[in-house]
Design a protein around this motif. Structure first.
Motif, mmCIF file in Angstrom:
data_model
loop_
_atom_site.group_PDB
_atom_site.id
_atom_site.type_symbol
_atom_site.label_atom_id
_atom_site.label_comp_id
_atom_site.label_asym_id
_atom_site.label_seq_id
_atom_site.Cartn_x
_atom_site.Cartn_y
_atom_site.Cartn_z
ATOM 1 N N ARG A 432 0.819 -1.211 0.000
ATOM 2 C CA ARG A 432 0.000 0.000 0.000
ATOM 3 C C ARG A 432 0.854 1.261 0.000
ATOM 4 N N SER A 433 2.113 1.138 -0.356
ATOM 5 C CA SER A 433 2.971 2.313 -0.456
ATOM 6 C C SER A 433 3.236 2.600 -1.926
ATOM 7 N N ALA A 434 3.064 3.871 -2.290
ATOM 8 C CA ALA A 434 3.148 4.245 -3.711
ATOM 9 C C ALA A 434 4.515 3.923 -4.281
ATOM 10 N N GLY A 435 4.534 3.384 -5.475
ATOM 11 C CA GLY A 435 5.779 3.167 -6.190
ATOM 12 C C GLY A 435 6.357 1.776 -6.033
ATOM 13 N N ILE A 436 6.032 1.085 -4.944
ATOM 14 C CA ILE A 436 6.639 -0.224 -4.704
ATOM 15 C C ILE A 436 6.236 -1.211 -5.803
ATOM 16 N N TYR A 438 6.140 -0.663 -8.836
ATOM 17 C CA TYR A 438 7.048 -0.504 -9.974
ATOM 18 C C TYR A 438 8.192 -1.519 -9.885
ATOM 19 N N LEU A 439 8.609 -1.814 -8.665
ATOM 20 C CA LEU A 439 9.721 -2.745 -8.488
ATOM 21 C C LEU A 439 9.253 -4.188 -8.441
#
Ligand code: SF4
Ligand code: SF4
Ligand code: FES
Lengths: 525, 366
Positions: A432-436, A438-439
């Protein structure tokens, strides 16, 4: 950890076993990389060719579940080559003679048969560790999440005791704790066999002490572990109160776990989110998250550190301690009037010998590593420098034991599980953390490219993986990080509930689940 | 441990002269380190105390008696009898020209403070040395990478001054060697192995390069996304909520919103280091999925919002019913390995003081 994290760049020989440190404890791994830059030798034992293995001077790709055999083979070489620290053994240990005799039976050639690691490499690793001036061992769940987890750790202790690699800077036996406060939870007495500060429940003196403190007689018998409790759900266990754990997804054998929780008369869950586990509850309490509460947590080097609230909680969510004490009061329990986290912490310090001298106002300096036995004590960065807690270090005559389940014609592949850098546990937070995303946006099953071909799969195709308990559908990732015949995945994604498969056995002493080994079959979808 | 003579700064064995004052130093210390201890304000740009001195920017120059040209204090070792001057008109003039040159290459001199821990270093020095003259305009820095789609790290090399702190922190502190220096002089460029995007390199997105960059050329995209949230940025010291290393962080907040994380350079477990989780995975706490009210299962079998009073009553009644009907050994509790220690203490007191049992565990066995 017996030694502080700050020591990690100081050993001249480092032995990492069952720890994927660059992904699971990345900042600790930077210390090891610095030690290597200073010329230290690195021994890595892991079934998978993890990043640490790329950095290793000798890499020991042992078959899953054969740690004990590897360690016995190493001990054999150390004994045979006369690399034992006799003075240390005489002064600080017992059963040493019996152990040295015991290991005569386990030459590296024997260990090679079981582990699949070339005898010459076992020999080399043993020579380096045996000759080390400052040899340090680091391990994680790869060693303990087995039915023989305790024996594996004892096997490591044996190596430490025979070489005297303990109690000095840059040495020691250092388990890396996985969760931010798993250490603190144990310290505080959230264990079936220990009061706060690891005071045994079965000691009548402790019973009397806590009877006085709490005004209630507590059983002299140990409680039961969560594993046992889940097995007794619907039978002896009728109700549960779970704080902040997504039991259903993180625990082995999901079907069994779900059946257990459903069979309860009553389930109460406190959590940040409506997790899969909370969805089964009769009452769900919203708790305050990290960043919203004051308190303490204790890291893997026993350092007590201060947590602070920076923002308010959403709605009426409350700190865990408040929720638990409010429920206790509602149930008519005595002694649950608290003003804040500081008061709770001070009470813990009062009743726990290892926290006894800790001053709340000084916790923020982060200088306390327990034991802190009395007021004004500075803390203890290094354990065992003069003597072991129970006097002498005891050698254990461990033997190799097979995992609870071994591969056969129906389930010919070893599955081992773990974590990846960018996800954490069941992803209720990193997910629920933005951007994770992407990885790491989806789960995958890491398979050796040759196996991918042989099993009729393709990179990024879908596979069905099954064990004796269940099946999941998962995307294939061809990678040489997995050895032939062994596959790897995590339990981070809800749509690939890998713990539907695991759960073949438990360590008989600690009841730690054998999450690291599970025979499976892998076929194209 | 008491026979360890080289530790600390307290074993001063030799003396030198600093601006006319006799000062002690430990062999091995650099002139810069000695000056720092004696509170001289020597400007630096390529220096990060956690890294090997590099000697690239020459801003830290001092005069040493007997040597014709000023020397870089960060790479010069202190020596007995050395006479050092840290402040003079000549030094100030040199530093000013160096700063004017450095600044001339950059598109922006001032960046949002949300860019990173050290992002204001260059701008601060430009003001201190009155070096915003634009005298050498027209030179240029590297080429930016606006095409890198990663959501964490801005790679705006048009603001790069070639201090190589990012390359060095990546190699020396992280051991990742994800980025390196290509070409020299005005063609200098920071790149990944195949000059591609970070995700295809060895980068672990630890964010350390962002936090050491003195110009904001590398910047924290997640924090910058909140740069228009009204209010002052407040810092709160706490500990990372993920693994057992326990890295210290400063939470950046604006109003009631967490907008970013800064590594704590004095954190006892991490000394400023972080990993991708500690650096970037903070915003779950403000996620819309957060529970904001107690829930109670109704007669319809569904969970419904309830007041604390109702929820506590319902929970107490449910748990007590089990205890009354099946005995105190029918209730089991599980403490969290993620929550603060106070939660775990309270949970064990709950079963021990409440029921007289040890029917408790935490999540360490799975
Ligand atoms: S984020 Fe970390 S690993 Fe990636 S380039 Fe920057 S310092 Fe290196
Ligand atoms: S920043 Fe990374 S290494 Fe440090 S505590 Fe958090 S998860 Fe662990
Ligand atoms: S700080 Fe010394 S040369 Fe840059």
């Amino acid at each position: 950890m017996s030694n502080p994290l700050a020591d990690m760049d100081k050993p001249d020989v480092i032995f990492c076993i069952g720890t994927n440190m660059t992904e699971c404890h990345p900042v600790a791994a930077t210390g090891i990389k610095r030690a290597l830059a200073n010329g230290a030798k690195l021994i890595v034992a892991d079934p998978r060719h993890i990043v640490l293995a790329d950095l290793a001077d000798v890499y020991l790709p042992l078959r899953v579940g054969t740690d004990s055999a590897l360690l016995l083979g190493m001990a054999h070489v150390i004994a045979r080559e006369g690399l034992v620290d006799q003075a240390f053994m005489d002064a600080r240990t017992t059963e040493g003679m019996a152990f040295l005799e015991h290991v005569e039976r386990f030459p590296p050639e024997w260990a090679e048969e079981i582990t699949g690691v070339p005898a010459a490499d076992i020999e080399q690793a043993a020579l380096w560790y045996g000759r080390a001036e400052r040899g340090a061992i680091y391990y994680t769940l790869g060693v303990t999440e087995h039915i023989c987890g305790v024996e594996n750790v004892q096997g490591l202790c044996n190596l430490v005791l025979m070489t005297g690699n303990i109690g000095r800077e840059g040495t020691g036996i250092n388990p890396m704790r996985g969760q931010n406060n798993i250490q603190g939870a144990g310290d505080a007495g959230a264990l079936p066999n220990n009061y706060p500060g690891f005071q045994p429940v079965t000691d009548p003196e402790n019973q009397e002490k806590f009877e006085k403190l709490y005004g209630k007689k507590v059983d002299l018998e140990n409680g039961i572990t969560k594993v046992t409790a889940l097995e007794m759900c619907g039978d002896q266990i009728r109700a549960m109160f779970i704080d902040g754990e997504n039991t259903l997804v993180s625990d082995p054998d999901r079907a069994h776990c779900e059946k257990a929780l459903r069979s309860l008369d009553f389930l109460v869950v406190a959590d940040l989110f409506l997790t899969e586990t909370a969805e089964l509850a009769d009452v769900v309490f919203p708790v305050a998250a990290w960043g919203e509460v004051d308190g303490t947590q204790t890291n893997t080097e026993r350092r007590i550190q201060r947590l602070r609230a920076a923002v308010p909680s959403p709605g009426v969510a409350r700190p865990d301690w408040w929720v638990i004490s409010a429920l206790a009061k509602r149930m008519g329990f005595q002694g649950f009037e608290y003003e804040g986290a500081e008061q709770v912490f001070n009470e813990l310090c009062e009743v726990s010998p290892i926290y006894h001298g800790v001053d709340w106002d000084k916790v923020e300096e982060g200088a306390y590593q327990w034991p802190v036995p009395f007021d004004g004590h500075p803390g203890t960065p290094m354990l065992h420098s003069d003597e072991f807690v129970n006097g002498r270090g005891i050698f254990n005559l461990v033997e190799q034991r097979d995992p609870a389940e071994t591969v056969d014609d129906d389930y010919p592949v070893w599955l081992t599980t773990g974590r990846r850098l960018a996800s954490y546990h069941t992803r209720t937070q990193t997910g629920r953390s933005a951007g994770i995303d992407y990885l790491l946006s989806e789960e995958s099953l890491e398979i050796h490219p040759d196996d991918v071909d042989e099993w009729g799969l393709a990179d990024r195709s879908w596979a069905i993986m099954s064990s004796r308990r269940g099946s999941v559908r998962v995307r294939v990732k061809a990678t040489k990080r997995s050895p032939r015949g062994t596959v790897f995945t995590t339990f981070s994604f809800a749509d690939v509930p890998v713990n539907a498969l695991t759960g073949g056995g438990y360590d008989p002493i600690t009841q730690t689940a054998e999450l690291k080994v599970c025979p499976v079959s892998v076929v194209p979808e | 441990m008491s026979d360890n003579i080289d530790g600390g700064g307290n074993g001063a064995l030799s003396t030198m002269t600093l601006d006319g004052e006799d000062v002690g130093f430990t062999p091995g210390e650099t002139v810069y380190e000695v000056s720092e201890r004696y509170r001289r304000e020597i400007p630096t740009l390529c220096y990060d105390e956690r890294l090997e001195p590099f000697g690239g920017c020459r801003l830290c120059i001092v005069e040493v008696e007997g040597s014709h040209n000023p020397v870089a204090s960060c790479t010069t070792k202190a020596a007995p009898g050395m006479k050092v001057t840290t402040k003079s008109g000549r030094l100030d003039m040199h530093r000013r020209v160096l700063l004017e040159l450095v600044a001339s290459e950059n598109r922006d001199l001032d960046v949002d403070p949300m860019s990173g821990y050290a992002s204001g270093e260059m701008a601060t020095l430009l003001d201190r040395y009155d070096a915003r003259t634009g005298r050498f305009l027209g030179m240029q820095s590297g080429t930016s990478h606006p095409d890198d789609p990663n959501p964490f790290i801005l790679r705006d090399y048009e603001n790069c001054i070639s201090c190589f702190r990012c390359v060095r922190v990546c190699a020396e502190q992280e051991g990742d060697y994800a980025i390196s220096v290509m070409n020299r002089g005005f063609g200098t460029q920071i790149t990944t192995e195949f000059d591609g995007i970070l995700k295809d390199s060895a980068c672990t997105f630890c964010g350390q390069c962002i936090q050491t960059c003195p110009t904001g050329a590398l910047a924290d995209l997640k924090a910058l996304a909140s740069k228009d949230v009204p209010g002052e940025t407040k810092l709160t010291r706490t500990i990372c909520p993920y693994c057992g290393v326990g890295c210290s962080v400063d939470l950046m907040t604006r109003g009631d919103q967490v907008v970013g994380v800064l590594p704590a350079m004095d954190g006892p477990a991490n000394h400023g280091a972080l990993c991708v989780k500690g650096q970037f995975a903070f915003d779950f706490i403000g996620h819309k999925d957060r529970l904001d009210t107690p829930l109670v299962r109704g007669d319809d079998g569904q969970l419904h919002p309830a007041t604390w009073d109702d929820a506590l009553d319902k929970a107490a009644a449910g748990l007590l019913a089990a205890v009354d009907n099946h005995g105190r050994h029918s209730l089991y509790v599980v403490a969290s390995g993620r929550a603060p220690t106070e939660a775990a203490y309270m949970m064990q007191k709950f079963v021990r003081a409440g029921l007289g049992t040890s029917y408790i565990d935490n999540c360490s066995r799975a």
